[in-house]
Write an enzyme that holds these catalytic residues in place. Structure first.
Site, PDB file in Angstrom:
ATOM      1  N   GLU A 120       0.822  -1.207   0.000  1.00 21.40           N
ATOM      2  CA  GLU A 120       0.000   0.000   0.000  1.00 21.40           C
ATOM      3  C   GLU A 120       0.861   1.264   0.000  1.00 21.40           C
ATOM      4  O   GLU A 120       0.556   2.227  -0.708  1.00 21.40           O
ATOM      5  CB  GLU A 120      -0.939   0.012   1.219  1.00 21.40           C
ATOM      6  CG  GLU A 120      -1.937  -1.134   1.262  1.00 21.40           C
ATOM      7  CD  GLU A 120      -3.043  -1.046   0.214  1.00 21.40           C
ATOM      8  OE1 GLU A 120      -3.044  -0.097  -0.591  1.00 21.40           O
ATOM      9  OE2 GLU A 120      -3.902  -1.944   0.205  1.00 21.40           O
ATOM     10  N   HIS A 167      -9.306   2.520  -8.376  1.00 18.25           N
ATOM     11  CA  HIS A 167      -7.934   2.901  -8.751  1.00 18.25           C
ATOM     12  C   HIS A 167      -7.589   2.303 -10.110  1.00 18.25           C
ATOM     13  O   HIS A 167      -7.038   2.963 -10.988  1.00 18.25           O
ATOM     14  CB  HIS A 167      -6.913   2.388  -7.714  1.00 18.25           C
ATOM     15  CG  HIS A 167      -7.154   2.904  -6.331  1.00 18.25           C
ATOM     16  ND1 HIS A 167      -6.429   2.494  -5.242  1.00 18.25           N
ATOM     17  CD2 HIS A 167      -8.040   3.810  -5.852  1.00 18.25           C
ATOM     18  CE1 HIS A 167      -6.857   3.108  -4.155  1.00 18.25           C
ATOM     19  NE2 HIS A 167      -7.844   3.909  -4.503  1.00 18.25           N
ATOM     20  N   TYR A 217      -3.808  -1.008  12.049  1.00 13.53           N
ATOM     21  CA  TYR A 217      -4.927  -1.403  12.915  1.00 13.53           C
ATOM     22  C   TYR A 217      -4.975  -2.926  13.105  1.00 13.53           C
ATOM     23  O   TYR A 217      -5.160  -3.421  14.212  1.00 13.53           O
ATOM     24  CB  TYR A 217      -6.210  -0.856  12.286  1.00 13.53           C
ATOM     25  CG  TYR A 217      -7.506  -1.134  13.021  1.00 13.53           C
ATOM     26  CD1 TYR A 217      -7.704  -0.713  14.336  1.00 13.53           C
ATOM     27  CD2 TYR A 217      -8.564  -1.780  12.371  1.00 13.53           C
ATOM     28  CE1 TYR A 217      -8.918  -0.949  14.985  1.00 13.53           C
ATOM     29  CE2 TYR A 217      -9.771  -2.007  13.001  1.00 13.53           C
ATOM     30  CZ  TYR A 217      -9.947  -1.596  14.304  1.00 13.53           C
ATOM     31  OH  TYR A 217     -11.147  -1.812  14.934  1.00 13.53           O
ATOM     32  N   GLU A 265      -1.867  -3.091  -8.767  1.00 10.70           N
ATOM     33  CA  GLU A 265      -3.203  -2.988  -8.169  1.00 10.70           C
ATOM     34  C   GLU A 265      -4.215  -3.929  -8.822  1.00 10.70           C
ATOM     35  O   GLU A 265      -5.215  -4.280  -8.207  1.00 10.70           O
ATOM     36  CB  GLU A 265      -3.704  -1.542  -8.266  1.00 10.70           C
ATOM     37  CG  GLU A 265      -2.794  -0.577  -7.532  1.00 10.70           C
ATOM     38  CD  GLU A 265      -3.441   0.781  -7.336  1.00 10.70           C
ATOM     39  OE1 GLU A 265      -3.544   1.528  -8.329  1.00 10.70           O
ATOM     40  OE2 GLU A 265      -3.846   1.087  -6.206  1.00 10.70           O
ATOM     41  N   GLU A 298      -9.786  -0.294  -4.587  1.00  5.72           N
ATOM     42  CA  GLU A 298      -8.803  -0.670  -5.614  1.00  5.72           C
ATOM     43  C   GLU A 298      -9.455  -0.817  -6.981  1.00  5.72           C
ATOM     44  O   GLU A 298      -8.826  -0.549  -7.998  1.00  5.72           O
ATOM     45  CB  GLU A 298      -8.081  -1.966  -5.243  1.00  5.72           C
ATOM     46  CG  GLU A 298      -7.195  -1.886  -4.011  1.00  5.72           C
ATOM     47  CD  GLU A 298      -6.118  -0.810  -4.061  1.00  5.72           C
ATOM     48  OE1 GLU A 298      -5.754  -0.369  -5.167  1.00  5.72           O
ATOM     49  OE2 GLU A 298      -5.665  -0.398  -2.986  1.00  5.72           O
ATOM     50  N   GLU A 333      -4.952   5.322  -0.218  1.00  4.28           N
ATOM     51  CA  GLU A 333      -3.794   4.469   0.091  1.00  4.28           C
ATOM     52  C   GLU A 333      -3.366   4.697   1.545  1.00  4.28           C
ATOM     53  O   GLU A 333      -2.935   3.756   2.220  1.00  4.28           O
ATOM     54  CB  GLU A 333      -2.620   4.724  -0.860  1.00  4.28           C
ATOM     55  CG  GLU A 333      -2.903   4.526  -2.358  1.00  4.28           C
ATOM     56  CD  GLU A 333      -3.454   3.151  -2.756  1.00  4.28           C
ATOM     57  OE1 GLU A 333      -3.574   2.264  -1.898  1.00  4.28           O
ATOM     58  OE2 GLU A 333      -3.773   2.982  -3.946  1.00  4.28           O
ATOM     59  N   HIS A 356      -5.620   2.664   3.578  1.00  2.76           N
ATOM     60  CA  HIS A 356      -5.249   1.244   3.498  1.00  2.76           C
ATOM     61  C   HIS A 356      -4.012   0.960   4.365  1.00  2.76           C
ATOM     62  O   HIS A 356      -3.959  -0.056   5.060  1.00  2.76           O
ATOM     63  CB  HIS A 356      -4.985   0.825   2.041  1.00  2.76           C
ATOM     64  CG  HIS A 356      -6.175   1.034   1.148  1.00  2.76           C
ATOM     65  ND1 HIS A 356      -6.117   0.936  -0.213  1.00  2.76           N
ATOM     66  CD2 HIS A 356      -7.458   1.371   1.440  1.00  2.76           C
ATOM     67  CE1 HIS A 356      -7.326   1.181  -0.723  1.00  2.76           C
ATOM     68  NE2 HIS A 356      -8.142   1.456   0.259  1.00  2.76           N
TER      69      HIS A 356
HETATM   70 MN    MN Z   1      -4.677   1.494  -4.753  1.00  3.13          MN
HETATM   71 FE    FE Z   2      -4.618   0.473  -1.755  1.00  2.00          FE
END
Ligand code: MN
Ligand code: FE
Length: 332
Positions: A74, A215, A114, A178, A212, A105, A108
Site C-alpha cells: 500500500e 484505482h 490497525y 493494483e 482498488e 492508500e 489502506h
Molecule cells: Mn490502490
Molecule cells: Fe490500496
C-alpha cells in the site's frame, strides 16, 4: 490539449471547464465509498486469532502472508502515485482523483496498522516480509523494476518514446500491482470471511478491494486516453511487450497463491486461486484493449458481488454511517 506530454501544459489550477469527465466520476465514486478501518470491529477476529482451534495453521499462514504483502504494498503504491504519476499528469481533474487515491492508500496503510495492533502481531516480522518471504519479494521487486524509468527524477515526457515508457510504467503500477498482485490475496481473505473466520479483517479487505477497483478503473482510463491521444504509440511491439509483462505477473501471482495457501481452504484448492488470477488478468487485458489470453472461467462468482457491497448492509449491526451516495461498481 492532451492528458500528458508537451501540449498538456494547461493551468493545473483551473479545474473548470473539465475535459476528462471520467476522472471526475472516479473522484466522486471514491468519495461516495468513504470508510475508515476503526469503524470495523476486530473483537471476534482477536478471539479467533488467540484461540487454538478457531483458525488452523494453514489459515494463519495465509493471513500472515497477506498482511505481510499488503502492509508494504500500500505504501509502495502511494509513493508511486505521489512521486511519479502526479508529477507527469498535470490535468487538474486527473490530479484531483490522484489526491483522492493517495488518501485512500493512506487509509489502506492505516488498516494494516490497525490489524497489527488488534491482533498483537510483531511489526518487525510483518513489515519485513516483503524482504524475507521470496514470493512476496518477487512481486515487489518486479513492480519496482518495471517502474524505475519514471522514478528517475530526470524523466520527462517529450517524445513518442517517452510516452511509450510512461504507458509501460503505468501498466506496472495500475494493471500489474493494483490489478493483478492484489487479487489472489483478496480472494483468499474473502473466502475466509465467507467461512465466518476473521470477519473484521475480511470486511476491511472488501472495502480495500472496492477502492482498488476504482484505482484500477482510473489507471485503465488514463492508459486508454493516452493511447487515443497519441497516435502511433500503441504499436504492436509495445502491445506484445505489455502482454508479456502481464503473463510474467500472472505466473508470479500464482506462485504467491501457492506459497500463501499451499493446502487451499475449506472447499477451495489452491489451483482455484490460480484460475481466479487468470480470469482477472483476462479482464485487465481486455480493459486496455489487448487480447485475452486464458479464457478461464471465474471460479469465484461471489467476488464480483463483494465489490458492489453497500456500506449500509455491512454496518447494519455496528453503526449507521452511510457515505454511499452514488453509483456502484460493476467490474472486478
Ligand atoms: Mn490502490
Ligand atoms: Fe490500496
Amino acid at each position: 490539449m492532451s492528458i500528458i506530454g508537451l501540449d498538456s501544459r494547461t493551468d493545473p489550477n483551473k479545474i473548470l471547464p473539465m475535459t476528462y469527465k471520467w476522472a471526475r466520476q472516479h473522484y466522486k465514486d471514491g468519495v461516495a465509498n468513504n470508510w475508515t478501518p476503526e469503524e470495523i470491529s476486530m473483537q471476534k477476529d482477536v478471539e479467533q486469532w488467540k484461540s487454538d482451534k478457531a483458525i488452523s495453521e494453514t489459515e494463519r499462514r495465509m493471513i500472515l502472508w497477506n498482511l505481510g504483502f499488503f502492509s508494504t504494498a500500500e505504501s509502495l503504491t502511494a509513493n508511486n502515485i505521489v512521486l511519479t504519476v502526479y508529477k507527469h499528469v498535470t490535468n487538474p481533474e486527473s490530479r484531483q482523483y490522484l489526491l483522492r487515491q493517495a488518501y485512500e492508500e493512506a487509509v489502506h496503510t492505516d488498516t494494516f496498522i490497525y490489524c497489527c495492533d488488534s491482533l498483537g502481531l510483531d511489526p518487525d516480522y510483518i513489515y519485513s516480509m516483503y524482504e524475507t518471504i521470496p514470493s512476496i519479494k518477487e512481486k515487489d521487486d518486479y513492480v519496482v523494476g518495471l517502474t524505475k524509468s519514471i522514478m528517475d527524477p530526470n524523466f520527462e515526457i517529450k517524445s513518442k518514446k517517452d510516452i511509450e515508457v510512461f504507458l509501460h510504467d503505468l501498466v506496472g503500477y495500475y494493471v500489474i500491482m493494483e490489478g493483478i498482485f492484489f487479487y489472489a490475496g483478496f480472494a483468499m481473505m474473502l473466502a475466509l470471511k465467507r467461512q465466518n473466520k476473521m470477519v473484521g479483517i475480511g470486511e476491511q479487505f472488501e472495502y480495500i478491494m472496492r477502492d482498488e477497483s476504482i484505482h484500477l478503473a482510473f489507471g485503465c482510463d488514463l492508459i486508454n486516453t493516452i493511447k487515443e491521444e497519441n497516435e502511433g504509440v500503441w504499436t504492436p511491439d509495445l502491445q506484445k511487450k505489455i502482454t508479456d509483462l502481464i503473463v510474467t505477473a500472472v505466473d508470479q501471482e500464482k506462485k504467491y497463491a501457492f506459497d500463501a495457501c499451499p493446502n487451499g481452504l475449506l472447499g477451495i484448492n489452491p489451483q482455484q486461486f490460480c484460475e481466479y488470477v487468470e480470469y482477472i488478468a483476462d479482464r485487465r487485458l481486455e480493459r486496455i484493449g489487448l487480447e485475452k489470453l486464458y479464457g478461464t472461467e471465474n471460479p469465484f462468482p461471489w467476488m464480483s458481488q463483494a465489490v458492489d457491497l453497500s456500506k449500509e448492509k455491512n454496518f447494519f449491526e455496528t453503526r449507521v454511517t452511510e457515505y454511499q451516495t452514488a453509483g456502484s461498481l460493476d467490474w472486478d
